[in-house]
Design a protein around this motif. Structure first.
Motif, PDB file in Angstrom:
ATOM      1  N   LEU A 279       0.824  -1.206   0.000  1.00  0.00           N
ATOM      2  CA  LEU A 279       0.000   0.000   0.000  1.00  0.00           C
ATOM      3  C   LEU A 279       0.859   1.257   0.000  1.00  0.00           C
ATOM      4  O   LEU A 279       0.596   2.206  -0.755  1.00  0.00           O
ATOM      5  N   PHE A 280       1.896   1.288   0.819  1.00  0.00           N
ATOM      6  CA  PHE A 280       2.724   2.487   0.950  1.00  0.00           C
ATOM      7  C   PHE A 280       3.458   2.789  -0.358  1.00  0.00           C
ATOM      8  O   PHE A 280       3.404   3.909  -0.880  1.00  0.00           O
ATOM      9  N   VAL A 281       4.143   1.779  -0.899  1.00  0.00           N
ATOM     10  CA  VAL A 281       4.894   1.982  -2.148  1.00  0.00           C
ATOM     11  C   VAL A 281       3.933   2.258  -3.303  1.00  0.00           C
ATOM     12  O   VAL A 281       4.160   3.153  -4.127  1.00  0.00           O
ATOM     13  N   GLY A 282       2.842   1.503  -3.371  1.00  0.00           N
ATOM     14  CA  GLY A 282       1.916   1.644  -4.473  1.00  0.00           C
ATOM     15  C   GLY A 282       1.197   2.974  -4.489  1.00  0.00           C
ATOM     16  O   GLY A 282       0.972   3.560  -5.553  1.00  0.00           O
ATOM     17  N   LEU A 283       0.807   3.484  -3.313  1.00  0.00           N
ATOM     18  CA  LEU A 283       0.132   4.788  -3.270  1.00  0.00           C
ATOM     19  C   LEU A 283       1.055   5.897  -3.756  1.00  0.00           C
ATOM     20  O   LEU A 283       0.642   6.782  -4.509  1.00  0.00           O
ATOM     21  N   ALA A 284       2.313   5.859  -3.302  1.00  0.00           N
ATOM     22  CA  ALA A 284       3.271   6.871  -3.746  1.00  0.00           C
ATOM     23  C   ALA A 284       3.528   6.759  -5.251  1.00  0.00           C
ATOM     24  O   ALA A 284       3.546   7.763  -5.973  1.00  0.00           O
ATOM     25  N   ALA A 285       3.729   5.526  -5.735  1.00  0.00           N
ATOM     26  CA  ALA A 285       3.965   5.328  -7.167  1.00  0.00           C
ATOM     27  C   ALA A 285       2.741   5.710  -7.987  1.00  0.00           C
ATOM     28  O   ALA A 285       2.864   6.268  -9.091  1.00  0.00           O
ATOM     29  N   GLY A 286       1.539   5.428  -7.468  1.00  0.00           N
ATOM     30  CA  GLY A 286       0.322   5.771  -8.187  1.00  0.00           C
ATOM     31  C   GLY A 286       0.130   7.270  -8.331  1.00  0.00           C
ATOM     32  O   GLY A 286      -0.274   7.752  -9.393  1.00  0.00           O
ATOM     33  N   ALA A 287       0.424   8.016  -7.263  1.00  0.00           N
ATOM     34  CA  ALA A 287       0.328   9.474  -7.348  1.00  0.00           C
ATOM     35  C   ALA A 287       1.332  10.021  -8.352  1.00  0.00           C
ATOM     36  O   ALA A 287       1.028  10.922  -9.147  1.00  0.00           O
ATOM     37  N   TYR A 288       2.545   9.464  -8.338  1.00  0.00           N
ATOM     38  CA  TYR A 288       3.580   9.901  -9.277  1.00  0.00           C
ATOM     39  C   TYR A 288       3.172   9.614 -10.722  1.00  0.00           C
ATOM     40  O   TYR A 288       3.285  10.484 -11.594  1.00  0.00           O
ATOM     41  N   SER A 289       2.690   8.403 -10.974  1.00  0.00           N
ATOM     42  CA  SER A 289       2.372   8.015 -12.354  1.00  0.00           C
ATOM     43  C   SER A 289       1.187   8.790 -12.909  1.00  0.00           C
ATOM     44  O   SER A 289       1.149   9.100 -14.104  1.00  0.00           O
ATOM     45  N   SER A 290       0.206   9.122 -12.082  1.00  0.00           N
ATOM     46  CA  SER A 290      -0.960   9.861 -12.577  1.00  0.00           C
ATOM     47  C   SER A 290      -0.583  11.273 -12.998  1.00  0.00           C
ATOM     48  O   SER A 290      -1.203  11.845 -13.908  1.00  0.00           O
ATOM     49  N   ILE A 291       0.443  11.848 -12.364  1.00  0.00           N
ATOM     50  CA  ILE A 291       0.867  13.210 -12.683  1.00  0.00           C
ATOM     51  C   ILE A 291       1.938  13.235 -13.763  1.00  0.00           C
ATOM     52  O   ILE A 291       1.863  13.999 -14.725  1.00  0.00           O
ATOM     53  N   PHE A 292       2.946  12.386 -13.623  1.00  0.00           N
ATOM     54  CA  PHE A 292       4.130  12.470 -14.466  1.00  0.00           C
ATOM     55  C   PHE A 292       4.138  11.505 -15.653  1.00  0.00           C
ATOM     56  O   PHE A 292       4.959  11.662 -16.556  1.00  0.00           O
ATOM     57  N   ILE A 293       3.261  10.504 -15.648  1.00  0.00           N
ATOM     58  CA  ILE A 293       3.302   9.497 -16.715  1.00  0.00           C
ATOM     59  C   ILE A 293       2.014   9.514 -17.550  1.00  0.00           C
ATOM     60  O   ILE A 293       2.056   9.698 -18.777  1.00  0.00           O
ATOM     61  N   ALA A 294       0.867   9.327 -16.914  1.00  0.00           N
ATOM     62  CA  ALA A 294      -0.377   9.089 -17.646  1.00  0.00           C
ATOM     63  C   ALA A 294      -0.757  10.268 -18.547  1.00  0.00           C
ATOM     64  O   ALA A 294      -0.939  10.107 -19.756  1.00  0.00           O
ATOM     65  N   THR A 295      -0.887  11.457 -17.962  1.00  0.00           N
ATOM     66  CA  THR A 295      -1.341  12.606 -18.759  1.00  0.00           C
ATOM     67  C   THR A 295      -0.312  13.056 -19.794  1.00  0.00           C
ATOM     68  O   THR A 295      -0.688  13.337 -20.942  1.00  0.00           O
ATOM     69  N   PRO A 296       0.990  13.161 -19.470  1.00  0.00           N
ATOM     70  CA  PRO A 296       1.956  13.469 -20.533  1.00  0.00           C
ATOM     71  C   PRO A 296       1.933  12.446 -21.670  1.00  0.00           C
ATOM     72  O   PRO A 296       2.109  12.816 -22.835  1.00  0.00           O
ATOM     73  N   LEU A 297       1.702  11.171 -21.341  1.00  0.00           N
ATOM     74  CA  LEU A 297       1.642  10.156 -22.400  1.00  0.00           C
ATOM     75  C   LEU A 297       0.406  10.360 -23.283  1.00  0.00           C
ATOM     76  O   LEU A 297       0.479  10.181 -24.505  1.00  0.00           O
ATOM     77  N   VAL A 298      -0.712  10.751 -22.684  1.00  0.00           N
ATOM     78  CA  VAL A 298      -1.900  11.067 -23.473  1.00  0.00           C
ATOM     79  C   VAL A 298      -1.607  12.222 -24.427  1.00  0.00           C
ATOM     80  O   VAL A 298      -1.986  12.189 -25.610  1.00  0.00           O
TER      81      VAL A 298
END
Length: 364
Positions: A279-298
């Protein structure tokens, strides 16, 4: 209003912001580096699978004065496998040995009883066969796969296929990092770990969908204006939801950190580690990916479309014209944009332009 709330309002209005999309290559490179590290850790060390997945035995002893370290040594010598020992209430011990053949459990039990100086009949043994463990592992992977497929289908219907692909890449990113951390740290993988993975995917998707929804709303009829490119509007969508994403993540991380560092570390409640770490690692990684990965990739995928390529050329051409002091026909806003249009990111260029105008919108 608090400073954070004031910042959130200014980000939402587009008065300030950070250009996440323009610097996407930096974030892509950082994510690739972290992902490679996780994959190398997984390949070199592997996962410490619990008895639910690879079979084994769990022995529960009566009250004893034997220490945890000594019991681990006895159990390892008796079984030939690494043992995990936890002290329970009333000074009883829980001895978990993974990967042992259930046919040898009686022999291990007798050897342990001799080393611990207690009656073998007073030691309770719970056995998990390897075939049952394989079934559990297969069911876990099937459940994870079905979840991913349903997510992609839903996002493709609710938004579009490019957003579905970006969200899928972000989810794979989060899973890979979390599993890699498990391999590097050596925590045991149990059904609780799978539950934690599914939970963090839900949090990651929540943040991503919030940004996607804002992006979908702001890009309606985008080709009818000549002021902003798709990437700039995507960046404004990230900034407008940034404080909300940070608040959601921090509020979720605080109790999980309590489970991991206080419950699992200080109090020695090792059974909490399997779910709290994911939960701890995944929540941090999920917040990072939604900001820095998902939308720029779109933004990358969308700007490959012919109409958005043409829009980008028009926007850049109009800005080049403005930089050469060629004013539009009217002093007011462009005839194809709203009067209250706000910039995706306010920087030195936008600020200097605003200072160079006098009253009534004309240059000094």
């Amino acid at each position: 209003m608090s400073k954070l709330g004031d910042l959130g309002a200014r980000l939402h209005r587009g008065e300030v912001g950070y250009d996440f999309v323009r610097n996407r290559k930096l974030w892509y490179g950082l994510s690739i580096l972290i992902t490679i590290t996780a994959i190398v850790g997984l390949a070199v060390r592997g996962l410490n699978m619990g008895i639910e997945f690879q079979g084994g035995a769990v022995f529960t002893t009566p009250k004893t004065s034997v220490s945890v370290a000594q019991a681990e040594e006895y159990a390892t010598e008796a079984s030939g496998h690494q043992a995990i020992v936890q002290k329970l209430g009333n000074d009883t011990l829980r001895i978990q040995i993974s990967g042992v053949d259930t046919s040898k459990s009686d022999e291990i039990k007798k050897t342990l009883a001799g080393d611990l100086k207690m009656d073998p009949e007073r030691i309770n043994a719970d056995l998990v066969g390897p075939s049952w463990g394989d079934q559990i592992a297969n069911k876990a992977w099937q459940g994870l796969g079905i979840f991913m497929v349903l997510v992609v289908i839903y996002l493709a219907i609710a938004f579009e296929w490019r957003m579905a692909i970006a969200a899928f890449v972000a989810l794979i990113h989060d899973i890979t990092i979390t599993i890699g951390i498990y391999a590097l740290v050596g925590f045991e993988v149990t059904p609780g770990t799978v539950i934690g993975l599914l939970t963090i995917l839900g949090y990651s998707l929540y943040d991503t969908v919030v940004v996607f929804d804002s992006l979908k709303e702001q890009t309606k009829d985008i080709t009818k204006q000549n002021r902003w490119t798709y990437a700039e509007i995507a960046n404004r969508s990230i900034n407008s939801t940034l404080v909300r994403s940070i608040n959601t993540t921090v509020v979720a991380l605080l109790p999980v950190a309590g489970l991991l560092f206080i419950g699992g570390g200080v109090l020695g409640a090792g059974m909490l580690n399997d779910i709290s770490l994911s939960l701890f690692v995944g929540l941090a990684a999920g917040a990072y990916s939604s900001i820095f990965i998902a939308t720029p990739l779109v933004a990358d995928l969308k700007e490959r479309e012919p109409q958005l390529k043409a829009l980008k050329k028009r926007v850049l051409a109009k800005r080049a014209q403005a930089d050469h002091d060629v004013e539009p026909a009217a002093d007011g806003p462009y005839d194809d944009e709203p009067a209250d249009a706000t910039p995706a990111v306010v920087g030195p260029r936008a600020q200097s332009a605003s200072r160079s105008r006098g009253k009534g919108g004309k240059r000094r």
